[in-house]
Write a protein that holds these residues in place. Structure first.
Motif, PDB file in Angstrom:
ATOM      1  N   LEU A 122       0.827  -1.189   0.000  1.00  0.00           N
ATOM      2  CA  LEU A 122       0.000   0.000   0.000  1.00  0.00           C
ATOM      3  C   LEU A 122       0.869   1.249   0.000  1.00  0.00           C
ATOM      4  CD1 LEU A 122      -2.739  -1.324   2.440  1.00  0.00           C
ATOM      5  CD2 LEU A 122      -2.741  -1.347  -0.049  1.00  0.00           C
ATOM      6  N   LYS A 123       0.264   2.399   0.181  1.00  0.00           N
ATOM      7  CA  LYS A 123       0.953   3.686   0.059  1.00  0.00           C
ATOM      8  C   LYS A 123       2.174   3.811   0.969  1.00  0.00           C
ATOM      9  CE  LYS A 123      -0.198   8.582  -0.286  1.00  0.00           C
ATOM     10  NZ  LYS A 123      -1.260   9.574  -0.116  1.00  0.00           N
ATOM     11  N   ASP A 124       2.165   3.127   2.137  1.00  0.00           N
ATOM     12  CA  ASP A 124       3.303   3.232   3.065  1.00  0.00           C
ATOM     13  C   ASP A 124       4.540   2.468   2.584  1.00  0.00           C
ATOM     14  OD1 ASP A 124       2.681   0.560   3.573  1.00  0.00           O
ATOM     15  OD2 ASP A 124       2.253   0.856   5.697  1.00  0.00           O
ATOM     16  N   GLY A 125       4.410   1.695   1.501  1.00  0.00           N
ATOM     17  CA  GLY A 125       5.541   0.995   0.908  1.00  0.00           C
ATOM     18  C   GLY A 125       5.875  -0.349   1.538  1.00  0.00           C
ATOM     19  N   GLN A 126       5.209  -0.719   2.625  1.00  0.00           N
ATOM     20  CA  GLN A 126       5.484  -1.991   3.299  1.00  0.00           C
ATOM     21  C   GLN A 126       4.761  -3.131   2.570  1.00  0.00           C
ATOM     22  OE1 GLN A 126       4.476  -1.971   7.473  1.00  0.00           O
ATOM     23  NE2 GLN A 126       5.048  -4.082   7.753  1.00  0.00           N
ATOM     24  N   VAL A 127       5.474  -4.225   2.318  1.00  0.00           N
ATOM     25  CA  VAL A 127       4.882  -5.388   1.664  1.00  0.00           C
ATOM     26  C   VAL A 127       4.273  -6.290   2.739  1.00  0.00           C
ATOM     27  CG1 VAL A 127       5.332  -7.423   0.241  1.00  0.00           C
ATOM     28  CG2 VAL A 127       6.521  -5.281  -0.251  1.00  0.00           C
ATOM     29  N   ARG A 128       3.015  -6.647   2.543  1.00  0.00           N
ATOM     30  CA  ARG A 128       2.295  -7.506   3.487  1.00  0.00           C
ATOM     31  C   ARG A 128       1.702  -8.689   2.719  1.00  0.00           C
ATOM     32  NH1 ARG A 128       1.230  -2.113   4.714  1.00  0.00           N
ATOM     33  NH2 ARG A 128       1.459  -1.512   6.884  1.00  0.00           N
ATOM     34  N   THR A 129       1.421  -9.769   3.435  1.00  0.00           N
ATOM     35  CA  THR A 129       0.800 -10.934   2.812  1.00  0.00           C
ATOM     36  C   THR A 129      -0.349 -11.449   3.676  1.00  0.00           C
ATOM     37  OG1 THR A 129       2.347 -12.461   3.865  1.00  0.00           O
ATOM     38  CG2 THR A 129       2.924 -11.686   1.666  1.00  0.00           C
ATOM     39  N   SER A 130      -1.273 -12.124   3.017  1.00  0.00           N
ATOM     40  CA  SER A 130      -2.395 -12.753   3.690  1.00  0.00           C
ATOM     41  C   SER A 130      -2.732 -14.030   2.935  1.00  0.00           C
ATOM     42  CB  SER A 130      -3.596 -11.802   3.696  1.00  0.00           C
ATOM     43  OG  SER A 130      -4.698 -12.389   4.340  1.00  0.00           O
ATOM     44  N   LYS A 131      -3.081 -15.076   3.669  1.00  0.00           N
ATOM     45  CA  LYS A 131      -3.425 -16.364   3.048  1.00  0.00           C
ATOM     46  C   LYS A 131      -4.655 -16.927   3.727  1.00  0.00           C
ATOM     47  CE  LYS A 131       1.436 -17.466   2.420  1.00  0.00           C
ATOM     48  NZ  LYS A 131       2.522 -18.390   2.764  1.00  0.00           N
ATOM     49  N   PHE A 132      -5.504 -17.572   2.928  1.00  0.00           N
ATOM     50  CA  PHE A 132      -6.668 -18.247   3.505  1.00  0.00           C
ATOM     51  C   PHE A 132      -7.192 -19.310   2.550  1.00  0.00           C
ATOM     52  CE2 PHE A 132      -8.396 -14.720   1.075  1.00  0.00           C
ATOM     53  CZ  PHE A 132      -9.577 -15.193   0.530  1.00  0.00           C
ATOM     54  N   TRP A 133      -8.048 -20.167   3.063  1.00  0.00           N
ATOM     55  CA  TRP A 133      -8.691 -21.217   2.278  1.00  0.00           C
ATOM     56  C   TRP A 133     -10.120 -20.802   1.993  1.00  0.00           C
ATOM     57  CZ3 TRP A 133      -5.855 -24.921   0.222  1.00  0.00           C
ATOM     58  CH2 TRP A 133      -4.655 -25.270   0.823  1.00  0.00           C
ATOM     59  N   TYR A 134     -10.605 -21.115   0.787  1.00  0.00           N
ATOM     60  CA  TYR A 134     -11.983 -20.851   0.418  1.00  0.00           C
ATOM     61  C   TYR A 134     -12.523 -22.117  -0.250  1.00  0.00           C
ATOM     62  CZ  TYR A 134     -16.120 -18.811  -1.684  1.00  0.00           C
ATOM     63  OH  TYR A 134     -17.414 -18.552  -2.023  1.00  0.00           O
ATOM     64  N   THR A 135     -13.678 -22.594   0.209  1.00  0.00           N
ATOM     65  CA  THR A 135     -14.253 -23.827  -0.314  1.00  0.00           C
ATOM     66  C   THR A 135     -15.427 -23.544  -1.224  1.00  0.00           C
ATOM     67  OG1 THR A 135     -13.581 -25.015   1.692  1.00  0.00           O
ATOM     68  CG2 THR A 135     -15.242 -26.068   0.313  1.00  0.00           C
ATOM     69  N   VAL A 136     -15.386 -24.118  -2.435  1.00  0.00           N
ATOM     70  CA  VAL A 136     -16.492 -24.050  -3.374  1.00  0.00           C
ATOM     71  C   VAL A 136     -17.259 -25.350  -3.242  1.00  0.00           C
ATOM     72  CG1 VAL A 136     -17.163 -23.924  -5.811  1.00  0.00           C
ATOM     73  CG2 VAL A 136     -15.265 -22.530  -4.968  1.00  0.00           C
ATOM     74  N   LYS A 137     -18.543 -25.236  -2.942  1.00  0.00           N
ATOM     75  CA  LYS A 137     -19.383 -26.444  -2.743  1.00  0.00           C
ATOM     76  C   LYS A 137     -20.161 -26.799  -3.974  1.00  0.00           C
ATOM     77  CE  LYS A 137     -19.669 -25.442   2.105  1.00  0.00           C
ATOM     78  NZ  LYS A 137     -20.438 -25.101   3.241  1.00  0.00           N
TER      79      LYS A 137
END
Length: 159
Positions: free
Chosen positions: A144-159
């Motif tokens: 984002l604008k502050d220049g810091q690299v961040r990550t996020s991970k999650f699982w999503y299930t399609v039924k």
């Protein structure tokens, strides 16, 4: 003279990525209709705070997404779902709408799709093919604008 033209062209070519990064896509009307309705559709697929930024992910069918924009689903579209992420300052709740966001989705068959998420009226989003039933891994990297690299991970299930 030729050297000057070549140097000027090189300088312009090298500065183009920085100019597009600095652009505030969140304030642009991208012709997506009232995307605020979009945020109310479906439930939150994942939410977490990463280094002071609250990331809220929603996954919705393209049918829902297009209906929210009062548009028809284009014929022959292979993408079945829209993934949207909204960023807010965790302390103030202020929306964070400038930056670069990339998502990689790994399907139940281990196939992968990687896309840049486009800024659109308060969130970042892109369309993905989640046509197979099963568990999908969603990995998101954002700067984002502050220049810091961040990550996020999650699982999503399609039924």
């Amino acid at each position: 003279m030729k050297k000057l033209v070549v140097l000027a062209a090189a300088a312009l070519a090298l500065s183009a990525p920085f100019a597009s990064y600095a652009m505030d896509h969140g304030s642009m009307d991208m012709g997506h209709g009232d995307m605020k309705m979009d945020h109310d559709m479906g439930g939150v697929a994942h939410q977490e705070v990463v280094n002071g930024v609250k990331a809220t992910f929603k996954v919705m069918s393209m049918k829902e997404h297009m209906a929210a924009m009062k548009m028809e689903l284009p014929k022959g579209m292979k993408e079945t779902h829209h993934i949207a992420v909204e960023f807010k300052d965790a302390k103030t709740g202020k929306p964070l709408t400038e930056g670069e966001v990339k998502a990689k989705v790994q399907g139940p068959d281990k196939s992968e799709q990687t896309k840049d998420l486009m800024g659109m009226q308060g969130h970042f989003g892109a369309d993905f093919d989640l046509s197979k039933k099963g568990k999908y891994g969603v990995m998101c990297k954002f700067k984002l604008k502050d220049g810091q690299v961040r990550t996020s991970k999650f699982w999503y299930t399609v039924k």
